[in-house]
Design a protein around this motif. Structure first.
Motif, PDB file in Angstrom:
ATOM      1  N   VAL A 160       0.764  -1.177  -0.040  1.00 51.06           N
ATOM      2  CA  VAL A 160      -0.084  -0.108   0.020  1.00 51.06           C
ATOM      3  C   VAL A 160       0.723   1.281   0.069  1.00 51.06           C
ATOM      4  CG1 VAL A 160      -1.916  -1.187   0.967  1.00 51.06           C
ATOM      5  CG2 VAL A 160      -0.103   0.025   2.348  1.00 51.06           C
ATOM      6  N   SER A 161       0.472   2.349  -0.448  1.00 54.82           N
ATOM      7  CA  SER A 161       1.057   3.516  -0.452  1.00 54.82           C
ATOM      8  C   SER A 161      -0.041   4.816  -0.318  1.00 54.82           C
ATOM      9  CB  SER A 161       1.797   3.695  -1.981  1.00 54.82           C
ATOM     10  OG  SER A 161       0.916   3.801  -2.953  1.00 54.82           O
ATOM     11  N   GLY A 162       0.555   5.843  -0.233  1.00 58.90           N
ATOM     12  CA  GLY A 162      -0.323   6.898  -0.092  1.00 58.90           C
ATOM     13  C   GLY A 162      -0.706   7.224   1.555  1.00 58.90           C
ATOM     14  N   ASN A 163      -1.627   7.892   1.903  1.00 51.71           N
ATOM     15  CA  ASN A 163      -1.962   8.432   3.292  1.00 51.71           C
ATOM     16  C   ASN A 163      -2.568   7.070   3.814  1.00 51.71           C
ATOM     17  OD1 ASN A 163      -1.464  10.820   3.496  1.00 51.71           O
ATOM     18  ND2 ASN A 163      -3.187  11.428   2.350  1.00 51.71           N
ATOM     19  N   GLN A 164      -1.854   6.631   4.889  1.00 55.51           N
ATOM     20  CA  GLN A 164      -2.284   5.338   5.668  1.00 55.51           C
ATOM     21  C   GLN A 164      -2.272   5.645   7.083  1.00 55.51           C
ATOM     22  OE1 GLN A 164      -3.240   2.707   3.922  1.00 55.51           O
ATOM     23  NE2 GLN A 164      -2.970   3.378   2.062  1.00 55.51           N
ATOM     24  N   THR A 165      -3.067   4.858   7.833  1.00 58.98           N
ATOM     25  CA  THR A 165      -3.067   4.814   9.412  1.00 58.98           C
ATOM     26  C   THR A 165      -2.164   3.781   9.944  1.00 58.98           C
ATOM     27  OG1 THR A 165      -5.127   5.812   9.369  1.00 58.98           O
ATOM     28  CG2 THR A 165      -4.356   5.044  11.405  1.00 58.98           C
ATOM     29  N   LEU A 166      -1.150   3.970  10.682  1.00 59.50           N
ATOM     30  CA  LEU A 166       0.023   3.074  11.367  1.00 59.50           C
ATOM     31  C   LEU A 166      -0.409   3.006  12.706  1.00 59.50           C
ATOM     32  CD1 LEU A 166       2.740   1.636  10.463  1.00 59.50           C
ATOM     33  CD2 LEU A 166       3.538   3.095  12.216  1.00 59.50           C
ATOM     34  N   ILE A 167      -0.831   1.862  13.209  1.00 60.18           N
ATOM     35  CA  ILE A 167      -1.031   1.522  14.465  1.00 60.18           C
ATOM     36  C   ILE A 167       0.007   0.715  15.283  1.00 60.18           C
ATOM     37  CG2 ILE A 167      -2.800   0.344  15.968  1.00 60.18           C
ATOM     38  CD1 ILE A 167      -4.895   0.606  13.729  1.00 60.18           C
ATOM     39  N   ALA A 168       0.284   1.341  16.651  1.00 60.15           N
ATOM     40  CA  ALA A 168       1.285   0.648  17.602  1.00 60.15           C
ATOM     41  C   ALA A 168       0.534   0.122  18.826  1.00 60.15           C
ATOM     42  CB  ALA A 168       2.348   1.572  17.646  1.00 60.15           C
TER      43      ALA A 168
ATOM     44  N   PHE B 281      10.775   3.797   4.647  1.00 62.01           N
ATOM     45  CA  PHE B 281      10.249   4.831   5.318  1.00 62.01           C
ATOM     46  C   PHE B 281      10.620   4.434   6.689  1.00 62.01           C
ATOM     47  CE2 PHE B 281       6.359   6.343   7.615  1.00 62.01           C
ATOM     48  CZ  PHE B 281       6.322   7.383   7.277  1.00 62.01           C
ATOM     49  N   HIS B 282      11.270   5.482   7.560  1.00 61.59           N
ATOM     50  CA  HIS B 282      11.548   5.179   8.622  1.00 61.59           C
ATOM     51  C   HIS B 282      10.982   6.193   9.656  1.00 61.59           C
ATOM     52  CE1 HIS B 282      14.291   3.773  11.802  1.00 61.59           C
ATOM     53  NE2 HIS B 282      14.565   5.059  12.178  1.00 61.59           N
ATOM     54  N   LEU B 283      10.542   5.657  10.891  1.00 59.84           N
ATOM     55  CA  LEU B 283       9.932   6.398  11.893  1.00 59.84           C
ATOM     56  C   LEU B 283      10.211   5.945  13.238  1.00 59.84           C
ATOM     57  CD1 LEU B 283       6.430   5.576  12.210  1.00 59.84           C
ATOM     58  CD2 LEU B 283       7.591   4.578  10.733  1.00 59.84           C
ATOM     59  N   GLU B 284      10.177   6.671  14.393  1.00 60.58           N
ATOM     60  CA  GLU B 284      10.165   6.707  15.673  1.00 60.58           C
ATOM     61  C   GLU B 284       8.822   6.679  16.402  1.00 60.58           C
ATOM     62  OE1 GLU B 284      12.133   8.627  19.472  1.00 60.58           O
ATOM     63  OE2 GLU B 284      13.538   8.494  17.966  1.00 60.58           O
TER      64      GLU B 284
ATOM     65  N   SER C 111      -0.845   8.809  11.532  1.00 57.94           N
ATOM     66  CA  SER C 111      -1.371   9.104  10.066  1.00 57.94           C
ATOM     67  C   SER C 111       0.090   9.236   9.424  1.00 57.94           C
ATOM     68  CB  SER C 111      -2.357  10.382   9.882  1.00 57.94           C
ATOM     69  OG  SER C 111      -2.521  10.325   8.435  1.00 57.94           O
ATOM     70  N   VAL C 112       0.311   8.473   8.281  1.00 60.39           N
ATOM     71  CA  VAL C 112       1.522   8.467   7.782  1.00 60.39           C
ATOM     72  C   VAL C 112       1.439   8.675   6.297  1.00 60.39           C
ATOM     73  CG1 VAL C 112       2.965   7.428   9.508  1.00 60.39           C
ATOM     74  CG2 VAL C 112       1.800   5.995   7.719  1.00 60.39           C
ATOM     75  N   LEU C 113       2.314   9.067   5.246  1.00 61.22           N
ATOM     76  CA  LEU C 113       2.263   9.044   3.773  1.00 61.22           C
ATOM     77  C   LEU C 113       3.367   8.130   3.615  1.00 61.22           C
ATOM     78  CD1 LEU C 113       1.225  10.654   1.540  1.00 61.22           C
ATOM     79  CD2 LEU C 113       2.638  12.352   1.573  1.00 61.22           C
TER      80      LEU C 113
END
Length: 146
Positions: A71-79, A98-101, A90-92
């Motif tokens: 998937v790509s575009g605006n997505q919701t990441l759940i932790a 794609f890296h995040l903290e 919310s991530v693009l």
């Protein structure tokens, strides 16, 4: 005759070329990152996934996670993790990697006071007790007085 066969082959290849020219290539995006507590300690066992998909991972003992998604575009990441508040971010997703903290916050639960009272009580009923005297014992079948 050879020219005629060559024209047929070319006519057959045109639709194939058009198909590949206008079909988007479904590239996978690698999502990587680290999970930390509000104190900055790494967290192991955090479940990270993209909402509505089967794409996700669990952070390792160093708090690091990595997974691939289509998937790509605006997505919701759940932790989510037991004892921590669930994060909906919310991530693009556009380019890989794609890296995040992800900073997790402890879930605070308030316990209500519990009162324990102790007392004593008696059980049994004297009227239901069977009292035998020595004559009853001697005349009871199976006793040694047979």
């Amino acid at each position: 005759m050879m020219k005629r066969q060559a024209n047929k082959i070319i006519l057959l290849l045109i639709p194939v070329q058009l198909y590949f020219a206008f079909t988007p290539i479904n590239a996978q995006i690698t999502v990587t990152g680290i999970t930390v507590s509000s104190k900055g300690d790494t967290l192991a066992g955090v479940n990270i996934y993209i909402k509505g998909t089967m794409d996700g991972s669990t952070s390792n003992q160093n708090g690091i996670f990595s997974f691939k998604t289509d998937v790509s575009g605006n997505q919701t990441l759940i932790a989510s993790m037991v004892g921590m508040e669930t994060i909906n971010k919310s991530v693009l997703l556009e380019k890989s990697p794609f890296h995040l903290e992800i900073k997790m916050v402890e879930l605070v639960n308030e316990l209500n006071a519990v009162t324990i009272t102790a007392g004593n009580f008696e059980t049994g009923d004297i009227k239901k007790a069977a009292v035998l005297n020595s004559l009853d014992i001697a005349t009871t079948a199976g006793a040694t007085a047979d």
